[in-house]
Design an enzyme around this catalytic site. Sequence first.
Site, PDB file in Angstrom:
ATOM      1  N   LYS A 196       0.804  -1.230   0.000  1.00  0.00           N
ATOM      2  CA  LYS A 196       0.000   0.000   0.000  1.00  0.00           C
ATOM      3  C   LYS A 196       0.839   1.284   0.000  1.00  0.00           C
ATOM      4  CE  LYS A 196      -3.382  -0.721  -0.746  1.00  0.00           C
ATOM      5  NZ  LYS A 196      -3.686  -1.279  -2.106  1.00  0.00           N
TER       6      LYS A 196
ATOM      7  N   ARG B 168       4.850   5.186   2.692  1.00  0.00           N
ATOM      8  CA  ARG B 168       3.926   6.312   2.878  1.00  0.00           C
ATOM      9  C   ARG B 168       3.853   6.632   4.364  1.00  0.00           C
ATOM     10  NH1 ARG B 168      -1.477   4.411   0.185  1.00  0.00           N
ATOM     11  NH2 ARG B 168      -2.428   6.451   0.380  1.00  0.00           N
TER      12      ARG B 168
HETATM   13  P1  A3P Z   1      -4.847   3.990  -1.657  1.00  0.00           P
HETATM   14  O1  A3P Z   1      -5.673   2.955  -2.294  1.00  0.00           O
HETATM   15  O2  A3P Z   1      -4.815   3.939  -0.182  1.00  0.00           O
HETATM   16  O3  A3P Z   1      -5.122   5.382  -2.134  1.00  0.00           O
HETATM   17  P2  A3P Z   1       0.097  -0.490  -3.702  1.00  0.00           P
HETATM   18  O4  A3P Z   1       0.219  -0.512  -5.179  1.00  0.00           O
HETATM   19  O5  A3P Z   1       1.414  -0.685  -3.013  1.00  0.00           O
HETATM   20  O6  A3P Z   1      -0.982  -1.393  -3.217  1.00  0.00           O
HETATM   21  O7  A3P Z   1      -0.312   0.972  -3.279  1.00  0.00           O
HETATM   22  C1  A3P Z   1      -1.591   1.491  -3.559  1.00  0.00           C
HETATM   23  C2  A3P Z   1      -1.533   2.988  -3.388  1.00  0.00           C
HETATM   24  O8  A3P Z   1      -0.842   3.565  -4.477  1.00  0.00           O
HETATM   25  C3  A3P Z   1      -2.888   3.633  -3.406  1.00  0.00           C
HETATM   26  O9  A3P Z   1      -3.319   3.699  -2.074  1.00  0.00           O
HETATM   27  C4  A3P Z   1      -2.638   4.996  -4.051  1.00  0.00           C
HETATM   28  O10 A3P Z   1      -2.830   6.080  -3.178  1.00  0.00           O
HETATM   29  C5  A3P Z   1      -1.162   4.926  -4.443  1.00  0.00           C
HETATM   30  N1  A3P Z   1      -0.843   5.526  -5.744  1.00  0.00           N
HETATM   31  C6  A3P Z   1       0.303   6.190  -5.993  1.00  0.00           C
HETATM   32  N2  A3P Z   1       0.310   6.651  -7.226  1.00  0.00           N
HETATM   33  C7  A3P Z   1      -0.833   6.261  -7.807  1.00  0.00           C
HETATM   34  C8  A3P Z   1      -1.376   6.447  -9.109  1.00  0.00           C
HETATM   35  N3  A3P Z   1      -0.726   7.141 -10.030  1.00  0.00           N
HETATM   36  N4  A3P Z   1      -2.587   5.906  -9.378  1.00  0.00           N
HETATM   37  C9  A3P Z   1      -3.253   5.228  -8.420  1.00  0.00           C
HETATM   38  N5  A3P Z   1      -2.785   5.018  -7.164  1.00  0.00           N
HETATM   39  C10 A3P Z   1      -1.583   5.537  -6.857  1.00  0.00           C
END
Ligand code: A3P
Length: 345
Positions: A99, A182
Amino acid sequence: MLFKQQAWLRQKLLVLGSLAVGSLLYLVARVGSLDRLQPICPIEGRFGARSQPEFPLRALQFKRGLLHEFRKGNASKDQVRLHDLVQQLPKAIIIGVRKGGTRALLEMLNLHPAVVKASQEIHFFDNDENYAKGIEWYRKKMPFSYPQQITIEKSPAYFITEEVPERIYKMNSSIKLLIIVREPTTRAISDYTQVLEGKERKNKTYYKFEKLAIDPNTCEVNTKYKAVRTSIYTKHLERWLKYFPIEQFHIVDGDRLITEPLPELQLVEKFLNLPPRISQYNLYFNATRGFYCLRFNIIFNKCLAGSKGRIHPEVDPSVITKLRKFFHPFNQKFYQITGRTLNWP
Ligand code: A3P
């Protein structure tokens, strides 16, 4: 005669004009629909790693023309051929944090012509059954790439799994390791939100975040709760440092990757010793998604799947304060070890 010629010319111009307008409309519609439809990979290994290695269609389509820059000697781009393709072990791994923005980071790095991503999470080092299959099994899970390119995979479970550092070290002691983090409380809530969504999909009820994060008996932060434990970054990093020097890690600021991705990506390019190739052109803000999306060229754009950027539930502010206070000393230590200060509250 003159009148006939003029009429013929008018007719030709009309046909050409309609063709030009038609093509333009088609192009606009296609770019627009690609953006909306988000022809995104079936992101996240919900169904586990695919049994077939990924064929690098995109790498071929978009990277081939740029590859000659990375070839040694005077080889021209014409010399880049299909039979050069190989499945290479990763030179860099995004080891976590869940995340933190691991998918966004991988997809964005994949914009670089010298990078080829493993689309699925392979879970080789954290899953005993997979690990027992051996390194060749792992290599065969990698996408095809040209020898001048580097393969990158991401499996966020690596960061928190006890056995992983030693296993990766045994494969390649000089591998580059990327950690995207984060603000710990936000990450924990994001983690909770993902689990909650899974429960709701199965029509199951689930506890409120507050109930999981705070021990009801002691009213203290519940360190047994996985989402809390994962956010104690320094504890996990310390395990990794028994095998790898800190120079082999690069910390990506996941909060900044959301709001201002380019500078973060440029730091990663530097860390990976790649020439700077990702530019602002490759990243555009999509107001509907509320996130930056990826632009490969005039035709191909993509945003991450809807499972990225979920709306978090509202959390009691006093719980947030308590969590932030709890994480504070661990964060300080993390800054000190990594040399990257992230100004978290
Ligand atoms: P949230 O769903 O809490 O907003 P991971 O890929 O490690 O699971 O992380 C998911 C997180 O990537 C999302 O958390 C989101 O905020 C973040 N993120 C960063 N850049 C992003 C992007 N360009 N598009 C979508 N999510 C993004």
